[in-house]
Design a protein around this motif. Structure first.
Motif, short mmCIF file in Angstrom:
data_model
loop_
_atom_site.label_atom_id
_atom_site.label_comp_id
_atom_site.label_asym_id
_atom_site.label_seq_id
_atom_site.Cartn_x
_atom_site.Cartn_y
_atom_site.Cartn_z
N HIS A 232 0.78 -1.51 0.20
CA HIS A 232 0.04 -0.13 0.02
C HIS A 232 0.88 1.13 -0.20
CE1 HIS A 232 -2.94 -2.84 2.30
NE2 HIS A 232 -3.29 -2.81 1.01
N ILE A 235 0.35 4.42 -2.11
CA ILE A 235 -0.82 5.58 -1.81
C ILE A 235 -0.17 6.75 -1.00
CG2 ILE A 235 -2.68 6.09 -0.37
CD1 ILE A 235 -3.35 3.21 -0.33
N HIS A 238 0.19 10.01 -3.29
CA HIS A 238 -1.09 10.62 -3.58
C HIS A 238 -1.48 11.54 -2.43
CE1 HIS A 238 -1.39 8.33 -7.49
NE2 HIS A 238 -0.99 7.42 -6.93
N SER A 278 -1.77 13.74 -8.94
CA SER A 278 -1.88 12.43 -9.03
C SER A 278 -2.15 11.71 -10.47
CB SER A 278 -3.31 11.90 -8.22
OG SER A 278 -3.32 12.21 -6.91
#
Length: 609
Positions: A232, A235, A238, A278
């Motif tokens: 993960h 992430i 972002h 992003s």
């Protein structure tokens, strides 16, 4: 009051400058009784070797982050230690491996809760006694090439026993980790409170921008502080892309506090910039390092603009709220600038201090909200006092009007009763007295007939007087009183009276006026039976009507009433009185006499209304 505001603003400015200066030179506490290692040999992957002083300069840190690097430290011991020794390592900002005299003893790339570089704190590592020796002991800190734009930091390390290092390590852990976690918890509670307030006041633009700023700041802070699993970790860039939106939301809050409407372009930019960053990161048009650099730069610029807006509002518009928020926002902007420079290797420093400024911003916002609430409540209290005073005035006016209306109503009742008594006396006693006077003038010797007229006048006067004492539901009492007066009079002239009130239905709404009208009808029927009968027997019965109400019948055995005859003014007056009472009067003749039937409703009308 204006001088007081200026004094408060000056105090806040001095406090803000002091906090900014103190934060710029913040250093972590160091143990007193420990071996200090502040020299190292920096070995780079390129083969370059440098003898440096710890902590390294910003240029040396940037150089080391561009490739694999190792810091070789030497610890001199006069003899093998008699107790366990520990190594107090300052925050490094990156994962590393540690070896003692060629043997690995620690690897920081383990599962952890808090993420680098914001939350990685000091470490306390036990040095195995079996690996320690008298003389020089070699410690090697090996760092991989930095995977972010943030270089590793290598500060001075301390060697000593557990009792010497533990207090300092606990204090550092409190400063570096627990206080930041507490700040994150405060942000969470504040965000929840603001979101709830916004749900109740969705049209309030200030609450909308506060909710956006609180939620974005919470997301960014959580994403930067909490360590993510490897699957993960994509992430985090972002989340960092949301930094410009937090700064723009701060501008919206600043504009809302000074009473200016934030432009629609501000909300559009706050939504568009993270989306663009992003999207560019996903398609590979920009690197993670570039996203972090752009996001931090835009956030710093936005917070600086928010500070300028608050300063303009405090100085030019004399906004107390802007003055309250200006100092902590300025401190936050300065701390973020200092942290960005430190993390990028431009400034020296040991810890990230921006998280410590956020509670100051939250405290200022809470003070502003509580102040606004207090002012609103004070305004509401004043409005309530004004309304209560107006209400008391209106109540006094209404009470005076009500008293006047009661007086007027009482006057009208008295006037109506006076008119009624006048009519009754005119129709009854006046007629009798006129007859008495006329008889006396024509035939003074006819004393018996004059006496009879005088008694009738007296009976009529008593009838009027007795009716004044009657109250509601006392129709049976009125009829009984009339019977007591008529019985002796009829007995003297030889007329047999049979009277029964046992079956009388209950009648409400009885007043002296309508009771007198009922008694006059009964009395007139008895008088007609004696005069025109002449009757020798009169039967009066009070009972219940077939449908609803009461009925009173007066029967006599005199001459039958002539059907179709008008009966004169007496009969017509009886009918009019019955109709005014809401009832009816019927005269029926039969072979042996006449029957008068009076029908009354269950509730008599108010003749004075």
């Amino acid at each position: 009051m204006r001088r007081l505001h200026r004094l408060g603003g000056a105090i806040l400015a001095v406090v803000a400058m002091g906090a900014a200066i103190a934060g710029s030179f913040a250093i972590l506490p160091e143990p007193a009784d420990a071996i200090v290692v502040d020299r190292a040999v920096l070995q780079l992957e390129s083969g370059s070797v440098r003898d440096i002083r710890l902590p390294p300069s910003a240029a040396e840190r940037r150089l080391a982050s561009a490739q694999r690097a190792a810091y070789l430290l030497r610890v001199e011991l006069a003899s093998p230690p008699g107790e366990s020794l520990f190594l107090l390592i300052p925050p490094t900002g990156q994962d590393f491996t540690l070896s003692l005299n060629g043997e690995p003893i620690y690897d920081s790339d383990l599962r952890r809760i808090w993420a680098d570089p914001i939350m990685r704190g000091s470490l306390l590592v036990r040095l195995p006694r079996s690996l320690l020796r008298a003389g020089s002991n070699e410690l090697i800190f090996a760092f991989e090439k930095s995977r972010t734009i943030i270089p590793a930091r290598m500060g001075r390390v301390f060697v000593g026993g557990g009792s010497a290092l533990a207090p300092t390590f606990k204090l550092r852990n409190l400063i570096e980790t627990h206080l930041k976690v507490a700040a994150l918890a405060a942000q969470t509670l504040f965000a929840i409170g603001i979101l709830i307030a916004y749900l109740y006041r969705p049209r309030d633009r200030l609450f909308a921008w506060l909710a956006a700023a609180a939620l974005l700041t919470l997301i960014v802070s959580t994403g930067l502080i909490v360590e993510l699993e490897s699957a993960h970790s994509f992430i985090r860039p972002h989340i960092i892309a949301l930094l410009p939106a937090t700064g723009l939301a701060t501008i919206g809050v600043a504009l809302g506090l000074i009473g200016r409407r934030p432009p629609c372009a501000l909300a559009a930019a706050a939504a568009a910039i993270p989306v663009v960053l992003s999207s560019a990161l996903i398609v590979g048009a920009i690197s993670k390092e570039a996203v972090a650099s752009v996001s931090m730069a835009l956030n710093l610029a936005a917070v600086a603009v928010a500070s300028g807006v608050l300063a303009w509002g405090a100085l030019r518009r004399q906004s107390a709220d802007a003055g309250l928020l200006l100092a902590p926002v300025f401190v936050l902007a300065w701390f973020q600038t200092r942290d960005a420079g430190m993390l990028l290797g431009f400034f020296d420093g040991e810890i990230v201090i921006a998280p410590y400024a956020r509670p100051l911003v939250l405290a200022a916002l809470l003070v502003i909200l509580m102040r606004s609430l207090a002012l609103s409540l004070d305004k509401l209290d004043r409005a309530n006092e004004h309304l209560n005073a107006r209400l008391e005035e209106r109540e006094a006016e209404l009470a005076a009007l009500h008293l006047e209306e009661r007086r007027e109503a009482a006057r009208l009742v008295r006037e109506e009763e006076r008119q009624r008594l006048t009519r009754d006396l005119h129709d009854g006693i006046s007629g009798h007295l006129i007859s008495i006077i006329a008889m006396a003038e024509r035939s003074p010797a006819d004393a018996r007939f004059i006496e009879q007229l005088a008694r009738e006048a007296l009976d009529d006067l008593r009838l009027v007087i007795n009716s004044l004492d009657l109250e509601d539901h006392e129709l049976p009492l009125a009829l009984a009183t009339l019977r007591e007066r008529l019985a002796p009079r009829l007995a003297r002239i030889g007329v047999d009276l049979c009277w029964s009130n046992d079956g009388l239905a209950e009648v409400s709404g009885v007043t002296p006026g309508n009771a007198l009208m009922i008694l006059r009808i009964v009395q007139e029927a008895v008088t007609n039976a004696i005069k025109h009968g002449p009757a020798r027997r009169i039967v009066i019965r009070a009972g219940r009507a077939p449908v609803d109400g009461a009925v009173i019948t007066i029967e006599n055995d005199g001459r039958p009433f002539a059907v179709g005859a008008s009966g004169g003014w007496g009969v017509e007056n009886m009918r009019q009185r019955a109709r005014r009472l809401g009832g009816d009067l019927e005269i029926c003749a039969f072979d042996a006499g006449t029957r008068v039937t009076i029908t009354l409703p269950s509730r008599l009308p108010d003749l004075n209304g």
